[in-house]
Design a protein around this motif. Sequence first.
Motif, PDB file in Angstrom:
ATOM      1  N   ALA A  73      37.107  12.072 -25.333  1.00  0.00           N
ATOM      2  CA  ALA A  73      37.776  11.027 -25.882  1.00  0.00           C
ATOM      3  C   ALA A  73      39.193  11.481 -26.413  1.00  0.00           C
ATOM      4  N   ARG A  74      39.264  12.771 -26.670  1.00  0.00           N
ATOM      5  CA  ARG A  74      40.594  13.259 -27.122  1.00  0.00           C
ATOM      6  C   ARG A  74      41.552  13.235 -25.700  1.00  0.00           C
ATOM      7  N   PHE A  75      41.080  13.749 -24.496  1.00  0.00           N
ATOM      8  CA  PHE A  75      41.941  13.988 -23.614  1.00  0.00           C
ATOM      9  C   PHE A  75      42.015  12.936 -22.453  1.00  0.00           C
ATOM     10  N   PRO A  90      40.117   2.633 -21.586  1.00  0.00           N
ATOM     11  CA  PRO A  90      40.575   3.895 -22.352  1.00  0.00           C
ATOM     12  C   PRO A  90      39.284   4.133 -23.383  1.00  0.00           C
ATOM     13  N   PRO A  91      39.295   5.384 -23.548  1.00  0.00           N
ATOM     14  CA  PRO A  91      38.268   6.222 -24.622  1.00  0.00           C
ATOM     15  C   PRO A  91      37.911   5.162 -25.873  1.00  0.00           C
ATOM     16  N   ALA A  92      39.098   4.775 -26.395  1.00  0.00           N
ATOM     17  CA  ALA A  92      38.972   4.360 -27.924  1.00  0.00           C
ATOM     18  C   ALA A  92      38.526   2.727 -27.638  1.00  0.00           C
ATOM     19  N   GLY A 128      42.319   6.257 -34.078  1.00  0.00           N
ATOM     20  CA  GLY A 128      42.688   5.298 -33.258  1.00  0.00           C
ATOM     21  C   GLY A 128      42.887   5.499 -31.543  1.00  0.00           C
ATOM     22  N   GLU A 129      44.176   5.943 -31.118  1.00  0.00           N
ATOM     23  CA  GLU A 129      44.608   5.854 -29.741  1.00  0.00           C
ATOM     24  C   GLU A 129      43.672   7.114 -29.147  1.00  0.00           C
ATOM     25  N   ARG A 130      43.638   8.225 -29.847  1.00  0.00           N
ATOM     26  CA  ARG A 130      42.615   9.451 -29.519  1.00  0.00           C
ATOM     27  C   ARG A 130      41.744   9.417 -30.166  1.00  0.00           C
ATOM     28  N   PRO A 131      40.415   9.094 -30.230  1.00  0.00           N
ATOM     29  CA  PRO A 131      39.465   9.098 -31.280  1.00  0.00           C
ATOM     30  C   PRO A 131      38.917  10.420 -31.182  1.00  0.00           C
ATOM     31  N   LEU A 132      38.513  10.544 -32.999  1.00  0.00           N
ATOM     32  CA  LEU A 132      37.649  11.715 -32.873  1.00  0.00           C
ATOM     33  C   LEU A 132      36.239  11.328 -32.882  1.00  0.00           C
ATOM     34  N   LEU A 133      35.488  11.811 -32.025  1.00  0.00           N
ATOM     35  CA  LEU A 133      33.953  11.354 -31.654  1.00  0.00           C
ATOM     36  C   LEU A 133      33.139  12.493 -32.219  1.00  0.00           C
TER      37      LEU A 133
END
Lengths: 264, 328
Positions: free
Chosen positions: A202-204, A221-223, A244-249
């Motif tokens: 999700a981050r990268f 996109p992951p988000a 948002g854009e780079r969600p923390l999952l």
Amino acid sequence: MVSVSASDLSVTLGRRTVVRGVSATLKAGALVGILGPNGAGKSSLVRALLGLLPHGGAVSIDGVPRASLSRGEIARRVAYLPQGQLLHWPVSVERLVALGRLPHLGPFSRIGAADRAAIDRAMARAEVGALADRVATELSGGERARVLLARALAVEAPVLVADEPLASLDPAHQIEGMELLRAEADAGGLVVAVLHDLTLAARFCDRVLVMADGALVADGPPAAVLTPALLAEVYGITATVTGGERPLLVPLDRVPLTGRSPPA
Amino acid sequence: MTRRWLWPVLILALVAALLLGVGVGSASIPPARAWAALIGHGDPVERAILVELRLPRAILGLGVGAMLGLAGAALQGYLRNPLAEPSVLGASNGAALGAVVALYFGLAAQYPAALPLVAIAGALAALALLFVLAGRSESALTLILAGIAVATLAGAGISLALNLSPNPFAAIEIMTWLLGSLEDRSFRHVLLALPCIAIGVALLAGQGRALDALTLGEDGAAALGVDLRRTRARLLLGTAIGVGGAVAVSGSIGFVGLIVPHLVRPLTDRSPSAVLWPSAAAGAVLLTLADVAVRVIPSTNELKLGVVTAFLGVPVFLVHLMRERRLW
């Protein structure tokens, strides 16, 4: 600009169909994560992309049908890091990384200055320069994973396909591995990685393809893709997804079997 | 890194083995007279001994040894299995069965050339059967299993011939041949074996890069541009033709293909390609020296070469086994 596209790709191993009708076009400059539970067909999908498995449907690389390319031509375009790779001879790390230059060597020619430079660059990027003279079969799991990644980088192909490149790496090296793949993509390459770590994916990643039971169930996109509903459906887990854009999952718990809808 | 002194030592050993192979025998000929005989002066009997008996024997020792060593190294690299050698693919047993058939039906007695030709045919037949059994699969394991099946079948055929042999003399003739020897070989044998060995060496020695790539497994090698099917076809053909031709003139000589790559590997960078040529050279030296040894070991019957290589081979192999298991 390099691109790899698959249309209606399917793979049957024995009587079991492990990849069903997957279509996707992957473009340069992106880090694409392939996600999905064990046995979802992720590895079969990437092996079929490379032509290592007989498959239905078509694959093209830069708009050219892959079937019309020779093995050598494919090797210069797509570098591949297989899953859980075994090493069969106790060669030195440097010798192992040098194997990545094989697709570029003409018949009877030896490793030249340009190849040397590519090997050194790859070893520097994967931070395995200090291991150069060690025996590859005697490395720790993490060292081995980085050395094998260096071997794939040494090909310097526009496309890098890595099947679980983070397996057996500690958290620091996992992040480092993702940064490395990210840098490859930012430098204009296409990186396709089979991943299990949803948080890192999700981050990268710029884009994730989610597979379940051989079929592509989500792509984007992951988000947008990695929603609690999809995670419950595909993995059978609950998770917190923030940002948002780079969600923390963060995966939390398993969904009880009774409450789970069958995978699509 | 490959040791710097490896090739100089191997070349010296090759020259020494050739000199010993020509110089040593039951008739003692001092070097000066031997040299005179070789360049055309000197005693005609000594010349006949040197040129017609010892020289073809030495050449065959070098050629057969090189072929077995190289085939062992190539097959170990391809199958990624340090226990591989030509007999694993059934090539040696197939050739032996061919030769036994020639002996059994008396073909060999009628036409001397029939023995090697039928042996080569046997190796090729074993290979064809292997192709049928292993099918289109690219996996080394499938190939090993198919090889075991073919080798066992050929072994059963040899036993059947011994079982049914019409009289003890025929059985003894077959047994003697199975022991492996270079005794009484002439330039006719050299002419039969060397072309086969040359083809075998050419096919196997060219596969170094593909074998290196296979260090990464079959997927890894294919992704590095190796055409696995072509590599396999060349390895199988090279082994069948080369080893078939070699076994045809020498009989079954075991252990050389197994041991030589193990002896050579620690002196190289251990990649499969680096082991190929040194294994050929070391195999040639080992077999020629073993053939010199059978001539100088005093015994009532001359010892058979295959017996000596087996006795030489087992201790060397045991040492490697112990090291592998870290027993010392």
